[in-house]
Design a protein around this motif. Structure first.
Motif, PDB file in Angstrom:
ATOM      1  N   LEU A 108      64.276  65.347  47.568  1.00 22.98           N
ATOM      2  CA  LEU A 108      65.130  64.215  47.012  1.00 22.98           C
ATOM      3  C   LEU A 108      64.600  64.322  45.351  1.00 22.98           C
ATOM      4  CD1 LEU A 108      65.195  61.791  49.737  1.00 22.98           C
ATOM      5  CD2 LEU A 108      66.956  63.086  49.142  1.00 22.98           C
ATOM      6  N   VAL A 109      63.746  65.328  44.999  1.00 25.58           N
ATOM      7  CA  VAL A 109      63.152  65.162  43.636  1.00 25.58           C
ATOM      8  C   VAL A 109      64.303  65.224  42.537  1.00 25.58           C
ATOM      9  CG1 VAL A 109      62.814  67.764  43.756  1.00 25.58           C
ATOM     10  CG2 VAL A 109      61.668  66.380  41.971  1.00 25.58           C
ATOM     11  N   GLY A 110      65.455  65.847  42.918  1.00 27.95           N
ATOM     12  CA  GLY A 110      66.423  65.836  41.786  1.00 27.95           C
ATOM     13  C   GLY A 110      67.336  64.501  41.567  1.00 27.95           C
ATOM     14  N   LEU A 111      66.940  63.519  42.520  1.00 30.64           N
ATOM     15  CA  LEU A 111      67.658  62.288  42.439  1.00 30.64           C
ATOM     16  C   LEU A 111      66.817  61.163  42.065  1.00 30.64           C
ATOM     17  CD1 LEU A 111      69.665  62.277  45.766  1.00 30.64           C
ATOM     18  CD2 LEU A 111      70.397  63.086  43.648  1.00 30.64           C
ATOM     19  N   ASN A 112      65.629  61.494  42.476  1.00 28.71           N
ATOM     20  CA  ASN A 112      64.812  60.634  42.068  1.00 28.71           C
ATOM     21  C   ASN A 112      63.202  61.134  42.056  1.00 28.71           C
ATOM     22  OD1 ASN A 112      62.529  58.520  41.437  1.00 28.71           O
ATOM     23  ND2 ASN A 112      63.434  57.033  42.888  1.00 28.71           N
ATOM     24  N   PRO A 113      62.376  61.492  40.786  1.00 25.41           N
ATOM     25  CA  PRO A 113      61.143  62.474  40.977  1.00 25.41           C
ATOM     26  C   PRO A 113      60.219  61.633  41.657  1.00 25.41           C
ATOM     27  CG  PRO A 113      61.889  61.862  38.649  1.00 25.41           C
ATOM     28  CD  PRO A 113      63.111  61.476  39.459  1.00 25.41           C
ATOM     29  N   LYS A 114      60.479  60.464  41.769  1.00 25.39           N
ATOM     30  CA  LYS A 114      59.297  59.570  42.465  1.00 25.39           C
ATOM     31  C   LYS A 114      59.031  60.027  43.860  1.00 25.39           C
ATOM     32  CE  LYS A 114      58.978  55.688  39.637  1.00 25.39           C
ATOM     33  NZ  LYS A 114      59.159  54.268  39.487  1.00 25.39           N
ATOM     34  N   PHE A 115      60.181  60.690  44.272  1.00 26.36           N
ATOM     35  CA  PHE A 115      59.743  60.935  46.021  1.00 26.36           C
ATOM     36  C   PHE A 115      58.933  62.163  46.210  1.00 26.36           C
ATOM     37  CE2 PHE A 115      64.113  59.314  46.652  1.00 26.36           C
ATOM     38  CZ  PHE A 115      63.948  58.671  47.666  1.00 26.36           C
ATOM     39  N   GLN A 116      58.393  62.789  44.852  1.00 30.69           N
ATOM     40  CA  GLN A 116      57.071  63.833  44.931  1.00 30.69           C
ATOM     41  C   GLN A 116      56.018  62.966  45.327  1.00 30.69           C
ATOM     42  OE1 GLN A 116      57.917  67.065  41.858  1.00 30.69           O
ATOM     43  NE2 GLN A 116      58.702  65.227  40.970  1.00 30.69           N
ATOM     44  N   TYR A 117      55.891  61.705  45.285  1.00 23.65           N
ATOM     45  CA  TYR A 117      54.470  61.112  45.737  1.00 23.65           C
ATOM     46  C   TYR A 117      53.883  61.886  46.955  1.00 23.65           C
ATOM     47  CZ  TYR A 117      56.351  59.384  50.143  1.00 23.65           C
ATOM     48  OH  TYR A 117      56.885  59.050  51.393  1.00 23.65           O
ATOM     49  N   THR A 118      54.682  62.145  47.881  1.00 23.84           N
ATOM     50  CA  THR A 118      54.408  62.816  49.153  1.00 23.84           C
ATOM     51  C   THR A 118      53.523  64.225  49.065  1.00 23.84           C
ATOM     52  OG1 THR A 118      55.230  63.641  51.526  1.00 23.84           O
ATOM     53  CG2 THR A 118      56.457  64.224  49.367  1.00 23.84           C
ATOM     54  N   ASP A 119      53.763  64.853  47.827  1.00 29.18           N
ATOM     55  CA  ASP A 119      52.953  65.640  47.759  1.00 29.18           C
ATOM     56  C   ASP A 119      51.776  65.918  46.829  1.00 29.18           C
ATOM     57  OD1 ASP A 119      55.172  67.394  48.629  1.00 29.18           O
ATOM     58  OD2 ASP A 119      56.239  67.355  46.740  1.00 29.18           O
ATOM     59  N   LEU A 120      51.301  64.535  46.450  1.00 27.84           N
ATOM     60  CA  LEU A 120      49.888  64.490  45.860  1.00 27.84           C
ATOM     61  C   LEU A 120      48.986  64.847  46.853  1.00 27.84           C
ATOM     62  CD1 LEU A 120      50.233  61.261  43.822  1.00 27.84           C
ATOM     63  CD2 LEU A 120      50.180  63.407  42.799  1.00 27.84           C
TER      64      LEU A 120
END
Ligand code: LMR
Length: 344
Positions: A108-120
Protein backbone atom coordinates in the motif's frame (compact mmCIF):
# COMPACT_ATOMS: atom_id res chain seq x y z
CA UNK A 1 -38.35 -15.60 -45.82
CA UNK A 2 -39.52 -17.45 -42.71
CA UNK A 3 -41.24 -15.20 -40.18
CA UNK A 4 -42.18 -16.22 -36.65
CA UNK A 5 -45.83 -15.83 -35.76
CA UNK A 6 -46.34 -13.26 -32.94
CA UNK A 7 -47.40 -15.99 -30.46
CA UNK A 8 -44.33 -18.15 -31.24
CA UNK A 9 -42.11 -15.09 -30.91
CA UNK A 10 -43.56 -14.25 -27.48
CA UNK A 11 -43.11 -17.86 -26.30
CA UNK A 12 -39.49 -18.06 -27.46
CA UNK A 13 -38.73 -14.74 -25.77
CA UNK A 14 -40.12 -16.09 -22.48
CA UNK A 15 -38.05 -19.26 -22.94
CA UNK A 16 -34.83 -17.36 -23.61
CA UNK A 17 -35.45 -15.09 -20.63
CA UNK A 18 -36.17 -18.03 -18.34
CA UNK A 19 -33.08 -19.91 -19.52
CA UNK A 20 -30.85 -16.91 -19.08
CA UNK A 21 -32.14 -16.36 -15.55
CA UNK A 22 -31.54 -20.01 -14.65
CA UNK A 23 -28.07 -19.85 -16.17
CA UNK A 24 -27.19 -16.67 -14.29
CA UNK A 25 -24.84 -17.56 -11.43
CA UNK A 26 -26.19 -21.09 -11.20
CA UNK A 27 -26.82 -20.64 -7.49
CA UNK A 28 -30.19 -20.51 -5.80
CA UNK A 29 -31.32 -16.96 -5.27
CA UNK A 30 -32.46 -16.01 -1.80
CA UNK A 31 -36.15 -15.27 -1.57
CA UNK A 32 -37.51 -12.02 -0.23
CA UNK A 33 -41.24 -12.59 0.15
CA UNK A 34 -42.71 -13.52 -3.21
CA UNK A 35 -39.96 -11.83 -5.12
CA UNK A 36 -36.79 -13.62 -6.18
CA UNK A 37 -33.85 -11.64 -4.87
CA UNK A 38 -30.50 -12.14 -6.51
CA UNK A 39 -27.66 -12.78 -4.07
CA UNK A 40 -25.04 -10.11 -3.63
CA UNK A 41 -21.79 -11.38 -5.10
CA UNK A 42 -18.67 -10.44 -3.14
CA UNK A 43 -15.46 -11.22 -4.99
CA UNK A 44 -12.47 -11.70 -2.70
CA UNK A 45 -9.17 -11.83 -4.61
CA UNK A 46 -5.75 -12.62 -3.21
CA UNK A 47 -2.36 -13.78 -4.46
CA UNK A 48 -1.40 -16.72 -2.24
CA UNK A 49 -2.47 -20.38 -2.28
CA UNK A 50 -5.51 -21.61 -0.31
CA UNK A 51 -3.28 -23.44 2.21
CA UNK A 52 -1.91 -20.22 3.70
CA UNK A 53 -3.25 -18.20 6.67
CA UNK A 54 -4.77 -15.67 4.26
CA UNK A 55 -6.16 -18.38 1.99
CA UNK A 56 -7.73 -20.24 4.92
CA UNK A 57 -9.15 -17.11 6.55
CA UNK A 58 -10.66 -15.97 3.24
CA UNK A 59 -12.49 -19.30 2.99
CA UNK A 60 -13.60 -18.99 6.62
CA UNK A 61 -14.99 -15.52 5.85
CA UNK A 62 -16.88 -16.98 2.88
CA UNK A 63 -18.38 -19.76 5.01
CA UNK A 64 -19.45 -17.37 7.79
CA UNK A 65 -20.73 -14.61 5.51
CA UNK A 66 -22.93 -16.98 3.51
CA UNK A 67 -24.21 -18.61 6.71
CA UNK A 68 -24.91 -15.36 8.56
CA UNK A 69 -26.67 -13.71 5.62
CA UNK A 70 -28.66 -16.83 4.90
CA UNK A 71 -27.34 -16.99 1.36
CA UNK A 72 -28.14 -13.36 0.57
CA UNK A 73 -24.40 -12.88 0.07
CA UNK A 74 -22.24 -15.23 -1.97
CA UNK A 75 -18.50 -14.80 -1.49
CA UNK A 76 -16.35 -15.93 -4.40
CA UNK A 77 -12.72 -16.41 -3.32
CA UNK A 78 -10.07 -16.19 -6.05
CA UNK A 79 -6.62 -17.33 -4.76
CA UNK A 80 -3.17 -17.39 -6.41
CA UNK A 81 -3.50 -14.15 -8.43
CA UNK A 82 -6.23 -15.89 -10.50
CA UNK A 83 -8.25 -12.72 -10.76
CA UNK A 84 -5.72 -9.96 -10.12
CA UNK A 85 -2.02 -9.84 -9.30
CA UNK A 86 -0.13 -7.35 -7.12
CA UNK A 87 -0.13 -4.69 -9.80
CA UNK A 88 -3.80 -4.75 -10.65
CA UNK A 89 -5.69 -5.59 -7.47
CA UNK A 90 -5.64 -2.14 -5.86
CA UNK A 91 -7.04 -0.45 -8.94
CA UNK A 92 -9.63 -3.19 -9.30
CA UNK A 93 -10.75 -2.65 -5.69
CA UNK A 94 -10.95 1.11 -6.18
CA UNK A 95 -13.06 0.79 -9.28
CA UNK A 96 -15.27 -1.90 -7.75
CA UNK A 97 -14.28 -4.72 -10.11
CA UNK A 98 -13.45 -6.71 -6.99
CA UNK A 99 -14.99 -6.09 -3.58
CA UNK A 100 -12.32 -7.43 -1.19
CA UNK A 101 -8.54 -7.72 -1.49
CA UNK A 102 -5.90 -8.49 1.12
CA UNK A 103 -2.53 -7.10 0.07
CA UNK A 104 0.46 -7.17 2.37
CA UNK A 105 0.57 -3.76 4.03
CA UNK A 106 3.81 -2.79 2.33
CA UNK A 107 2.10 -3.01 -1.06
CA UNK A 108 0.00 0.00 0.00
CA UNK A 109 3.11 2.19 -0.16
CA UNK A 110 1.74 4.05 -3.20
CA UNK A 111 -1.32 5.17 -1.20
CA UNK A 112 0.50 5.94 2.02
CA UNK A 113 4.28 5.43 2.38
CA UNK A 114 3.82 4.98 6.15
CA UNK A 115 2.64 1.42 5.53
CA UNK A 116 6.31 0.60 5.10
CA UNK A 117 6.68 0.64 8.90
CA UNK A 118 6.36 -3.13 8.56
CA UNK A 119 9.71 -3.34 6.73
CA UNK A 120 11.89 -1.68 9.36
CA UNK A 121 14.41 -4.37 10.24
CA UNK A 122 13.81 -6.12 13.56
CA UNK A 123 11.01 -3.73 14.57
CA UNK A 124 8.88 -6.32 16.38
CA UNK A 125 10.36 -8.94 18.74
CA UNK A 126 7.38 -11.34 18.62
CA UNK A 127 3.80 -11.90 17.43
CA UNK A 128 2.27 -10.33 20.55
CA UNK A 129 4.01 -7.02 19.79
CA UNK A 130 2.65 -7.14 16.25
CA UNK A 131 -0.93 -7.81 17.44
CA UNK A 132 -0.65 -4.96 19.93
CA UNK A 133 0.39 -2.64 17.13
CA UNK A 134 -2.54 -3.84 14.99
CA UNK A 135 -4.86 -2.60 17.77
CA UNK A 136 -3.10 0.77 18.14
CA UNK A 137 -4.26 4.27 17.19
CA UNK A 138 -1.40 4.43 14.71
CA UNK A 139 -2.88 1.47 12.83
CA UNK A 140 -6.31 3.09 12.96
CA UNK A 141 -4.77 6.18 11.37
CA UNK A 142 -3.20 4.08 8.63
CA UNK A 143 -6.54 2.39 7.93
CA UNK A 144 -8.37 5.72 7.79
CA UNK A 145 -5.85 7.07 5.31
CA UNK A 146 -7.37 4.74 2.69
CA UNK A 147 -10.74 6.52 2.78
CA UNK A 148 -9.82 9.07 0.18
CA UNK A 149 -9.13 6.31 -2.34
CA UNK A 150 -12.65 4.90 -1.99
CA UNK A 151 -11.17 2.04 0.03
CA UNK A 152 -11.84 0.94 3.57
CA UNK A 153 -9.55 -1.10 5.79
CA UNK A 154 -11.65 -3.71 7.60
CA UNK A 155 -9.06 -5.76 9.46
CA UNK A 156 -5.41 -6.71 9.65
CA UNK A 157 -4.45 -10.36 9.28
CA UNK A 158 -1.03 -11.71 10.19
CA UNK A 159 1.18 -14.08 8.27
CA UNK A 160 4.48 -14.06 10.14
CA UNK A 161 8.13 -13.13 10.27
CA UNK A 162 10.29 -13.14 7.14
CA UNK A 163 13.42 -15.19 6.53
CA UNK A 164 16.07 -14.83 3.81
CA UNK A 165 16.61 -17.47 1.13
CA UNK A 166 19.00 -17.63 -1.83
CA UNK A 167 20.57 -20.09 -4.22
CA UNK A 168 24.23 -19.09 -3.92
CA UNK A 169 25.53 -19.62 -0.37
CA UNK A 170 24.61 -19.79 3.31
CA UNK A 171 23.98 -16.27 4.66
CA UNK A 172 25.69 -16.20 8.03
CA UNK A 173 26.84 -12.57 8.15
CA UNK A 174 26.04 -9.38 6.22
CA UNK A 175 29.27 -9.99 4.24
CA UNK A 176 27.58 -12.94 2.59
CA UNK A 177 24.98 -10.66 0.97
CA UNK A 178 27.51 -8.74 -1.13
CA UNK A 179 26.83 -8.98 -4.83
CA UNK A 180 23.54 -10.89 -4.47
CA UNK A 181 20.22 -9.61 -5.79
CA UNK A 182 16.96 -10.12 -3.91
CA UNK A 183 13.31 -9.90 -4.86
CA UNK A 184 11.25 -7.37 -2.87
CA UNK A 185 7.50 -6.83 -2.59
CA UNK A 186 7.50 -3.05 -2.96
CA UNK A 187 8.91 0.22 -1.66
CA UNK A 188 12.08 2.02 -0.75
CA UNK A 189 12.51 0.66 2.78
CA UNK A 190 13.09 -2.86 1.50
CA UNK A 191 15.46 -1.51 -1.13
CA UNK A 192 17.39 0.31 1.62
CA UNK A 193 17.39 -2.79 3.80
CA UNK A 194 19.16 -4.81 1.12
CA UNK A 195 21.49 -1.91 0.33
CA UNK A 196 22.51 -1.81 4.00
CA UNK A 197 23.59 -5.44 3.57
CA UNK A 198 25.50 -4.68 0.38
CA UNK A 199 22.94 -6.44 -1.82
CA UNK A 200 20.85 -5.33 -4.78
CA UNK A 201 17.10 -5.75 -5.09
CA UNK A 202 14.24 -5.67 -7.57
CA UNK A 203 10.50 -5.38 -6.98
CA UNK A 204 8.73 -8.37 -8.53
CA UNK A 205 5.04 -9.29 -8.28
CA UNK A 206 4.37 -12.28 -6.05
CA UNK A 207 2.89 -14.29 -8.92
CA UNK A 208 6.09 -13.82 -10.94
CA UNK A 209 8.58 -14.53 -8.17
CA UNK A 210 8.92 -18.29 -8.59
CA UNK A 211 9.88 -17.84 -12.25
CA UNK A 212 12.27 -14.99 -11.38
CA UNK A 213 14.05 -17.23 -8.87
CA UNK A 214 14.11 -20.14 -11.27
CA UNK A 215 15.46 -18.08 -14.16
CA UNK A 216 18.05 -16.35 -11.99
CA UNK A 217 16.63 -12.84 -12.49
CA UNK A 218 17.26 -12.61 -8.74
CA UNK A 219 19.36 -14.84 -6.48
CA UNK A 220 17.16 -14.72 -3.42
CA UNK A 221 14.11 -13.40 -1.66
CA UNK A 222 12.66 -12.90 1.81
CA UNK A 223 9.39 -14.36 2.97
CA UNK A 224 7.60 -16.27 5.72
CA UNK A 225 8.13 -20.00 6.16
CA UNK A 226 4.60 -20.56 4.92
CA UNK A 227 4.94 -18.55 1.71
CA UNK A 228 8.31 -20.18 0.97
CA UNK A 229 6.76 -23.61 1.52
CA UNK A 230 3.48 -23.08 -0.35
CA UNK A 231 5.23 -21.38 -3.30
CA UNK A 232 7.78 -24.23 -3.35
CA UNK A 233 10.75 -21.86 -3.35
CA UNK A 234 12.78 -24.75 -1.88
CA UNK A 235 12.92 -26.08 -5.44
CA UNK A 236 15.15 -23.18 -6.47
CA UNK A 237 16.52 -21.83 -3.18
CA UNK A 238 19.01 -24.04 -1.41
CA UNK A 239 19.82 -21.79 1.56
CA UNK A 240 17.55 -20.36 4.24
CA UNK A 241 18.70 -18.17 7.14
CA UNK A 242 16.35 -17.81 10.10
CA UNK A 243 16.40 -14.12 11.00
CA UNK A 244 12.78 -13.05 11.68
CA UNK A 245 13.99 -9.64 10.51
CA UNK A 246 10.74 -8.29 9.03
CA UNK A 247 6.99 -8.83 9.03
CA UNK A 248 4.43 -9.93 6.50
CA UNK A 249 0.89 -8.88 7.42
CA UNK A 250 -2.20 -7.99 5.42
CA UNK A 251 -4.73 -5.19 5.26
CA UNK A 252 -8.18 -6.49 4.37
CA UNK A 253 -9.60 -3.84 2.10
CA UNK A 254 -13.08 -3.34 0.70
CA UNK A 255 -14.41 -0.96 -1.89
CA UNK A 256 -15.86 1.77 0.28
CA UNK A 257 -18.90 2.69 -1.85
CA UNK A 258 -19.85 -0.97 -2.08
CA UNK A 259 -19.51 -1.53 1.68
CA UNK A 260 -21.38 1.60 2.74
CA UNK A 261 -24.10 0.86 0.17
CA UNK A 262 -24.99 -2.47 1.80
CA UNK A 263 -28.16 -2.80 3.88
CA UNK A 264 -27.20 -2.32 7.56
CA UNK A 265 -28.18 -5.89 8.57
CA UNK A 266 -26.12 -7.37 5.74
CA UNK A 267 -23.16 -5.15 6.57
CA UNK A 268 -23.37 -6.16 10.23
CA UNK A 269 -23.38 -9.85 9.29
CA UNK A 270 -20.31 -9.30 7.11
CA UNK A 271 -18.54 -7.25 9.79
CA UNK A 272 -19.20 -10.05 12.30
CA UNK A 273 -17.95 -12.63 9.82
CA UNK A 274 -14.80 -10.58 9.27
CA UNK A 275 -14.18 -10.33 13.02
CA UNK A 276 -14.44 -14.13 13.37
CA UNK A 277 -12.33 -14.75 10.27
CA UNK A 278 -9.69 -12.43 11.73
CA UNK A 279 -9.41 -14.56 14.87
CA UNK A 280 -9.11 -17.60 12.64
CA UNK A 281 -6.38 -15.89 10.59
CA UNK A 282 -4.32 -15.39 13.76
CA UNK A 283 -4.67 -19.07 14.72
CA UNK A 284 -3.81 -20.23 11.22
CA UNK A 285 -0.80 -17.92 10.95
CA UNK A 286 0.78 -19.38 14.06
CA UNK A 287 -0.09 -22.96 13.15
CA UNK A 288 1.03 -22.83 9.53
CA UNK A 289 4.24 -20.94 10.29
CA UNK A 290 5.42 -23.83 12.45
CA UNK A 291 4.09 -26.49 10.07
CA UNK A 292 5.83 -24.93 7.06
CA UNK A 293 9.09 -24.47 8.96
CA UNK A 294 9.05 -28.20 9.69
CA UNK A 295 8.11 -29.04 6.08
CA UNK A 296 11.03 -27.01 4.76
CA UNK A 297 13.47 -28.49 7.27
CA UNK A 298 12.32 -32.00 6.41
CA UNK A 299 12.22 -31.43 2.66
CA UNK A 300 15.88 -32.37 2.32
CA UNK A 301 16.14 -29.55 -0.21
CA UNK A 302 17.12 -26.63 1.99
CA UNK A 303 20.07 -25.94 4.20
CA UNK A 304 18.90 -24.05 7.30
CA UNK A 305 21.21 -21.55 9.00
CA UNK A 306 20.21 -20.71 12.57
CA UNK A 307 22.16 -17.72 13.89
CA UNK A 308 23.58 -17.28 17.37
CA UNK A 309 22.40 -14.17 19.28
CA UNK A 310 25.81 -12.58 18.54
CA UNK A 311 25.49 -13.27 14.78
CA UNK A 312 21.95 -11.88 14.81
CA UNK A 313 23.26 -8.82 16.65
CA UNK A 314 25.63 -8.10 13.75
CA UNK A 315 22.66 -8.07 11.36
CA UNK A 316 20.70 -5.75 13.66
CA UNK A 317 23.60 -3.28 13.86
CA UNK A 318 24.23 -3.37 10.11
CA UNK A 319 20.57 -2.73 9.23
CA UNK A 320 19.90 -0.12 11.91
CA UNK A 321 20.70 2.94 9.72
CA UNK A 322 17.49 2.22 7.77
CA UNK A 323 15.52 3.67 10.72
CA UNK A 324 17.13 7.11 10.50
CA UNK A 325 16.83 7.07 6.72
CA UNK A 326 13.04 6.70 6.87
CA UNK A 327 12.13 8.51 10.05
CA UNK A 328 10.77 11.53 8.18
CA UNK A 329 8.65 9.32 5.89
CA UNK A 330 7.26 7.06 8.59
CA UNK A 331 7.15 9.63 11.42
CA UNK A 332 8.82 9.32 14.79
CA UNK A 333 5.42 8.82 16.51
CA UNK A 334 4.62 5.78 14.42
CA UNK A 335 8.06 4.20 14.87
CA UNK A 336 7.95 4.86 18.62
CA UNK A 337 4.46 3.35 18.91
CA UNK A 338 5.64 0.21 17.13
CA UNK A 339 8.72 -0.07 19.34
CA UNK A 340 6.56 0.47 22.42
CA UNK A 341 4.27 -2.38 21.37
CA UNK A 342 7.27 -4.67 21.72
CA UNK A 343 8.22 -3.51 25.21
CA UNK A 344 6.97 -5.26 28.33
C1 LMR B 1 4.71 -11.25 -1.19
O1 LMR B 1 4.53 -10.56 -2.20
O2 LMR B 1 5.76 -11.84 -0.93
C2 LMR B 1 3.56 -11.40 -0.22
O3 LMR B 1 3.01 -10.15 0.00
C3 LMR B 1 2.52 -12.33 -0.78
C4 LMR B 1 1.38 -12.50 0.17
O4 LMR B 1 0.30 -12.01 -0.11
O5 LMR B 1 1.62 -13.14 1.20
Amino acid sequence: MFRKKPIALALSTVLVLTLSLVGCGGKPAATGGDKEVKPIIVKFAHVVTPDTPKGQAALKFKELAEQKTNGKVIVEVYPSSQLYGDKEELEAAQSGNVQIIAPSVTKLVGLNPKFQYTDLPFLFPNNEAVYKFFASDQMKGLMNSLDKYNLQGLAVWPNGFKQFTNNKRPLVSPEDFKGLKFRTQAGKVLEAQFKSLGAGSATIAFGETYAALQQGTVDGQENTFNNIDTQKYQETQKYLTVTNHGRLDYMIIVNKSFWSGLEPDIRKALDDSMAEATKYAVEQAELLDKKSMDNLKNSGKMQFTELTPAQLGVFQETMKPVYAQFESVLSKELIDAAIKAGQK
